[in-house]
Design a protein around this motif. Structure first.
Motif, PDB file in Angstrom:
ATOM      1  N   VAL A   6      36.021  30.010  33.035  1.00 60.22           N
ATOM      2  CA  VAL A   6      34.798  30.548  32.456  1.00 60.22           C
ATOM      3  C   VAL A   6      34.417  31.796  33.247  1.00 60.22           C
ATOM      4  CG1 VAL A   6      32.360  30.076  32.059  1.00 60.22           C
ATOM      5  CG2 VAL A   6      34.049  28.268  31.770  1.00 60.22           C
ATOM      6  N   PRO A   7      33.989  32.881  32.586  1.00 63.00           N
ATOM      7  CA  PRO A   7      33.590  34.078  33.313  1.00 63.00           C
ATOM      8  C   PRO A   7      32.424  33.786  34.251  1.00 63.00           C
ATOM      9  CG  PRO A   7      33.787  34.530  30.972  1.00 63.00           C
ATOM     10  CD  PRO A   7      33.916  33.042  31.153  1.00 63.00           C
ATOM     11  N   PRO A   8      32.365  34.472  35.376  1.00 64.09           N
ATOM     12  CA  PRO A   8      31.218  34.291  36.282  1.00 64.09           C
ATOM     13  C   PRO A   8      29.929  34.565  35.535  1.00 64.09           C
ATOM     14  CG  PRO A   8      32.935  35.634  37.295  1.00 64.09           C
ATOM     15  CD  PRO A   8      33.318  35.440  35.861  1.00 64.09           C
ATOM     16  N   SER A   9      28.868  33.878  35.935  1.00 57.98           N
ATOM     17  CA  SER A   9      27.617  33.961  35.186  1.00 57.98           C
ATOM     18  C   SER A   9      26.861  35.263  35.397  1.00 57.98           C
ATOM     19  CB  SER A   9      26.714  32.783  35.546  1.00 57.98           C
ATOM     20  OG  SER A   9      26.417  32.813  36.920  1.00 57.98           O
ATOM     21  N   ALA A  10      27.023  35.911  36.546  1.00 57.89           N
ATOM     22  CA  ALA A  10      26.273  37.140  36.793  1.00 57.89           C
ATOM     23  C   ALA A  10      26.838  37.864  38.003  1.00 57.89           C
ATOM     24  CB  ALA A  10      24.800  36.809  37.042  1.00 57.89           C
ATOM     25  N   ASP A  11      26.426  39.112  38.134  1.00 60.62           N
ATOM     26  CA  ASP A  11      26.782  39.872  39.325  1.00 60.62           C
ATOM     27  C   ASP A  11      25.959  39.341  40.488  1.00 60.62           C
ATOM     28  OD1 ASP A  11      28.435  41.420  37.719  1.00 60.62           O
ATOM     29  OD2 ASP A  11      26.860  42.878  37.309  1.00 60.62           O
ATOM     30  N   ILE A  12      26.480  39.523  41.708  1.00 57.60           N
ATOM     31  CA  ILE A  12      25.834  38.972  42.895  1.00 57.60           C
ATOM     32  C   ILE A  12      25.420  40.117  43.811  1.00 57.60           C
ATOM     33  CG2 ILE A  12      26.141  37.455  44.890  1.00 57.60           C
ATOM     34  CD1 ILE A  12      28.422  36.115  43.190  1.00 57.60           C
ATOM     35  N   GLY A  13      24.094  40.316  43.985  1.00 59.57           N
ATOM     36  CA  GLY A  13      23.615  41.380  44.860  1.00 59.57           C
ATOM     37  C   GLY A  13      24.176  42.722  44.441  1.00 59.57           C
ATOM     38  N   SER A  14      24.706  43.468  45.417  1.00 56.06           N
ATOM     39  CA  SER A  14      25.277  44.777  45.110  1.00 56.06           C
ATOM     40  C   SER A  14      26.702  44.659  44.569  1.00 56.06           C
ATOM     41  CB  SER A  14      25.276  45.660  46.359  1.00 56.06           C
ATOM     42  OG  SER A  14      26.131  45.105  47.342  1.00 56.06           O
ATOM     43  N   TYR A  62      42.292  38.212  35.807  1.00 58.61           N
ATOM     44  CA  TYR A  62      41.431  37.524  36.769  1.00 58.61           C
ATOM     45  C   TYR A  62      40.145  38.299  36.986  1.00 58.61           C
ATOM     46  CZ  TYR A  62      43.139  40.901  40.233  1.00 58.61           C
ATOM     47  OH  TYR A  62      43.451  42.051  40.909  1.00 58.61           O
ATOM     48  N   TRP A  63      39.188  37.658  37.664  1.00 59.80           N
ATOM     49  CA  TRP A  63      37.918  38.283  38.019  1.00 59.80           C
ATOM     50  C   TRP A  63      38.000  38.796  39.443  1.00 59.80           C
ATOM     51  CZ3 TRP A  63      34.436  39.560  34.568  1.00 59.80           C
ATOM     52  CH2 TRP A  63      34.393  38.857  33.356  1.00 59.80           C
ATOM     53  N   GLU A  64      37.488  40.005  39.639  1.00 60.75           N
ATOM     54  CA  GLU A  64      37.421  40.618  40.971  1.00 60.75           C
ATOM     55  C   GLU A  64      35.965  40.937  41.255  1.00 60.75           C
ATOM     56  OE1 GLU A  64      38.386  41.088  44.257  1.00 60.75           O
ATOM     57  OE2 GLU A  64      40.286  41.314  43.182  1.00 60.75           O
ATOM     58  N   GLU A  65      35.586  40.818  42.500  1.00 60.65           N
ATOM     59  CA  GLU A  65      34.224  41.116  42.924  1.00 60.65           C
ATOM     60  C   GLU A  65      34.272  42.384  43.765  1.00 60.65           C
ATOM     61  OE1 GLU A  65      30.950  38.006  44.374  1.00 60.65           O
ATOM     62  OE2 GLU A  65      32.469  38.398  45.884  1.00 60.65           O
ATOM     63  N   ALA A  66      33.489  43.406  43.367  1.00 65.13           N
ATOM     64  CA  ALA A  66      33.475  44.664  44.112  1.00 65.13           C
ATOM     65  C   ALA A  66      32.184  45.413  43.820  1.00 65.13           C
ATOM     66  CB  ALA A  66      34.679  45.523  43.717  1.00 65.13           C
ATOM     67  N   GLU A  67      31.865  46.377  44.692  1.00 67.24           N
ATOM     68  CA  GLU A  67      30.629  47.142  44.521  1.00 67.24           C
ATOM     69  C   GLU A  67      30.687  48.084  43.331  1.00 67.24           C
ATOM     70  OE1 GLU A  67      29.054  49.024  47.961  1.00 67.24           O
ATOM     71  OE2 GLU A  67      29.092  47.178  49.124  1.00 67.24           O
ATOM     72  N   GLY A  68      31.833  48.662  43.070  1.00 65.76           N
ATOM     73  CA  GLY A  68      31.938  49.614  41.976  1.00 65.76           C
ATOM     74  C   GLY A  68      33.346  49.656  41.428  1.00 65.76           C
ATOM     75  N   MET A  69      33.523  50.468  40.387  1.00 68.39           N
ATOM     76  CA  MET A  69      34.822  50.586  39.722  1.00 68.39           C
ATOM     77  C   MET A  69      35.910  51.049  40.690  1.00 68.39           C
ATOM     78  SD  MET A  69      36.793  50.559  37.013  1.00 68.39           S
ATOM     79  CE  MET A  69      35.908  50.660  35.496  1.00 68.39           C
ATOM     80  N   ASP A  70      35.630  52.050  41.513  1.00 72.26           N
ATOM     81  CA  ASP A  70      36.650  52.558  42.437  1.00 72.26           C
ATOM     82  C   ASP A  70      37.146  51.465  43.373  1.00 72.26           C
ATOM     83  OD1 ASP A  70      36.419  55.042  41.289  1.00 72.26           O
ATOM     84  OD2 ASP A  70      35.162  55.877  42.880  1.00 72.26           O
ATOM     85  N   ALA A  71      36.223  50.675  43.899  1.00 73.51           N
ATOM     86  CA  ALA A  71      36.613  49.588  44.810  1.00 73.51           C
ATOM     87  C   ALA A  71      37.397  48.513  44.066  1.00 73.51           C
ATOM     88  CB  ALA A  71      35.377  48.981  45.466  1.00 73.51           C
ATOM     89  N   ARG A 102      31.829  43.279  33.695  1.00 73.00           N
ATOM     90  CA  ARG A 102      31.600  41.990  33.044  1.00 73.00           C
ATOM     91  C   ARG A 102      30.993  42.152  31.659  1.00 73.00           C
ATOM     92  NH1 ARG A 102      27.660  38.335  32.361  1.00 73.00           N
ATOM     93  NH2 ARG A 102      28.244  36.147  32.404  1.00 73.00           N
ATOM     94  N   GLN A 103      29.986  43.014  31.532  1.00 71.78           N
ATOM     95  CA  GLN A 103      29.299  43.194  30.251  1.00 71.78           C
ATOM     96  C   GLN A 103      30.257  43.711  29.181  1.00 71.78           C
ATOM     97  OE1 GLN A 103      25.832  45.679  30.460  1.00 71.78           O
ATOM     98  NE2 GLN A 103      25.557  45.734  28.259  1.00 71.78           N
ATOM     99  N   THR A 104      31.078  44.679  29.512  1.00 75.23           N
ATOM    100  CA  THR A 104      32.029  45.225  28.549  1.00 75.23           C
ATOM    101  C   THR A 104      33.047  44.167  28.138  1.00 75.23           C
ATOM    102  OG1 THR A 104      31.770  47.434  29.488  1.00 75.23           O
ATOM    103  CG2 THR A 104      33.760  47.034  28.154  1.00 75.23           C
TER     104      THR A 104
END
Length: 124
Positions: A6-14, A62-71, A102-104
């Motif tokens: 299941v996709p993560p429910s939301a972004d976390i902090g920054s 897979y899902w990746e967690e990062a501050e922005g697209m470049d990261a 995530r939204q896209t």
């Protein structure tokens, strides 16, 4: 092999969640070797949602967690190489990479296609 989550429910902090599709390809390997390597990767990294593979390529989602697209792109493009030794992955190269926020990724509206229609071919 197909793994789903299941996709993560939301972004976390920054940090934001990014959906990654990574495609690797190279010299053909025994299909059992490829499957076993991907299974080892999925046990070591439960972020893997789905893996499709053949004897000369694999596609990972897979899902990746990062501050922005470049990261997110930098982390995703290095993922295969970073896990190559520990998961005994084939020595393949990254040949494709898609990173969506995530939204896209979660938008379910179909996209419209623009089809180029040319003149019918005529004999000389």
């Amino acid at each position: 092999m197909v793994l789903r989550s299941v996709p993560p429910s939301a972004d976390i902090g920054s940090l934001r969640m990014w959906h990654v599709t990574l495609t690797v390809s190279g010299e053909p390997q025994p299909i059992d070797h490829v499957r076993q390597a991907l299974e080892r990767l999925s046990h070591a990294h439960p972020f893997l949602l789905e893996a499709r593979y053949g004897n000369d390529r694999a596609e990972l989602r897979y899902w990746e967690e990062a501050e922005g697209m470049d990261a997110a792109v930098a982390i995703a493009s290095a993922m295969w190489g970073a896990n190559e030794r520990s998961s005994r992955l084939p020595g393949w190269d990254v040949v494709g990479l898609q990173v969506l926020d995530r939204q896209t990724y979660l938008q379910h509206e179909p996209l419209l296609s623009l089809i180029h229609i040319s003149e019918p071919t005529r004999p000389y």
